[in-house]
Design an enzyme around this catalytic site. Sequence first.
Site, mmCIF file in Angstrom:
data_model
loop_
_atom_site.group_PDB
_atom_site.id
_atom_site.type_symbol
_atom_site.label_atom_id
_atom_site.label_comp_id
_atom_site.label_asym_id
_atom_site.label_seq_id
_atom_site.Cartn_x
_atom_site.Cartn_y
_atom_site.Cartn_z
ATOM 1 N N SER A 104 0.821 -1.207 0.000
ATOM 2 C CA SER A 104 0.000 0.000 0.000
ATOM 3 C C SER A 104 0.860 1.264 0.000
ATOM 4 O O SER A 104 1.713 1.437 -0.859
ATOM 5 C CB SER A 104 -0.960 -0.057 1.189
ATOM 6 O OG SER A 104 -1.909 0.964 1.092
ATOM 7 N N ASP A 247 -2.022 6.495 -3.927
ATOM 8 C CA ASP A 247 -0.957 5.723 -3.279
ATOM 9 C C ASP A 247 -0.586 4.545 -4.207
ATOM 10 O O ASP A 247 -1.235 4.347 -5.235
ATOM 11 C CB ASP A 247 -1.383 5.294 -1.866
ATOM 12 C CG ASP A 247 -2.346 4.135 -1.853
ATOM 13 O OD1 ASP A 247 -3.116 3.985 -2.824
ATOM 14 O OD2 ASP A 247 -2.348 3.363 -0.878
ATOM 15 N N ASP A 249 -1.040 1.365 -4.396
ATOM 16 C CA ASP A 249 -2.006 0.340 -4.813
ATOM 17 C C ASP A 249 -3.384 0.929 -5.105
ATOM 18 O O ASP A 249 -4.350 0.197 -5.290
ATOM 19 C CB ASP A 249 -2.073 -0.817 -3.811
ATOM 20 C CG ASP A 249 -2.734 -0.433 -2.512
ATOM 21 O OD1 ASP A 249 -2.577 0.724 -2.089
ATOM 22 O OD2 ASP A 249 -3.404 -1.300 -1.904
ATOM 23 N N ASP A 251 -5.850 2.622 -3.710
ATOM 24 C CA ASP A 251 -7.103 2.645 -2.954
ATOM 25 C C ASP A 251 -7.282 3.974 -2.222
ATOM 26 O O ASP A 251 -8.342 4.228 -1.658
ATOM 27 C CB ASP A 251 -7.214 1.454 -1.989
ATOM 28 C CG ASP A 251 -6.020 1.303 -1.081
ATOM 29 O OD1 ASP A 251 -5.113 2.151 -1.130
ATOM 30 O OD2 ASP A 251 -5.988 0.321 -0.303
HETATM 31 MG MG MG Z 1 -3.267 1.618 -0.348
#
Ligand code: MG
Length: 457
Positions: A104, A247, A249, A251
């Site tokens: 993340s 960010d 990844d 999300d």
């Molecule tokens: Mg993330």
Amino acid sequence: MVSVSGVRGRVGEALTPEVVTRFAAGFGAWAKAKWSAGTRASGRCRVVVGRDSRVSGPMFHRATIAALQSVGCDVIDVGLAPTPSIQLAVEHHDAAGGLAITASHNPIEWNALKFIGPSGLFLDAAEGTEMRGVVESTVPRATWDALGAVQLDEHAIGRHLDAVLSLPFVKVDAIRNRKFRVALDCAHGAGGAIIPELLKRLGCEVHAINLETDGRFTRPPEPIASNLGDLERLVLESKAEVGFATDPDVDRLALVSDQGIAIGEDWTLALAARLVLKYRRGPVVANLSTSRIVDDVAKEAGAHVVRAPVGEVNVAMRMRREGAAIGGEGNGGVILTEVHLGRDAPVGVAVLLQMLLEDNAPLSAVVARYPRYVIVKDKLDRPNAPLDAVYDVLRQGFRDAEADTQDGLRLSWGDRWVHVRPSGTEPIVRVIAEAPNAAAARELVTRSRVPLDALGR
Ligand code: MG
């Protein structure tokens, strides 16, 4: 570090291919057992695998796939993809689960394996505990004739885009006609594989940095305001109406205003709610550490906010239970049920552009209509003693506050709150406070630390 929804560590230190294969094989065995016992157990047990852009991603990706094959799970490999695209793929394929290889927002030296259940949600506490039990047992391996097969799926991102663009209140043609000028910073994460295409389909003029999906982060990848100086400058130079930062990844989404100021990722959910609550009724679900700006936005729309324990899956499950209009987290995570019960930056981008279109005002002017708050965060080593005594002292000391004990202790007043909770992933206690000014927020943190420090001594 192992939590219910994942295992993470520094690459080459705690996190090695051996650790990843052990967890991936255990997860596969757990998912397969659940699948065989379930009602949909026709055909083979399949697990979706994807990764973000990290340099160590391809190595752990191969290790993860091998481990799943070794326990007889077929693999659907979506390759480099945002975490929400991977979650959606689990649902799409009716898979037994999914593994996302991503740390993340953590710095470049980290990576992690995140466990996704058959509904596309991260594992909850009960599932996580059960799965850990399988990891720690002797996992049965498949013989040569029962190994899992691998199938590529190159359409996970395309399906995700289609889902975002068919959100009922996102008027694609109207946004296209508006021809927004947008700045973008994907931090060399997986966002480069989806957000530029999304903005193109929404007819935006895009000025972008850090689109290469190579994981070589040139700034700390968490999209907090202090990391977005380059995007702030890009917004001013390109005269963009809004700047988007994701960010690694994808999300979490943070915004930079037309004035070149990173407004703080708490605003993403609040402004998304501002649009969505025009179109439908229902509460807004947010976690206990989310800014109360979302309460102000909800109140204005005649709605209210329901608070859930920290953790995406907790918000997602509460949304389902409450029939929420929208949900998410103050870290820039927006969740809309139509696409998927998970934080989704592309959803945030589309909804925010629709909001700007309908408001027909600069982002800075929209933000200026609301009260200002300051959040102060602190953390300290977790004392060995239970925290209940601390909570008791705090409730006695703040008798006029409303108390929420779902996840640590959150004390709230009309315009401020403080939340004391043990971290789920690190041996620390977090103390977070929000108030109309920094001094008041700091005072709440300081006062809340007193019984914690006493316990730690
Ligand atoms: Mg993330």
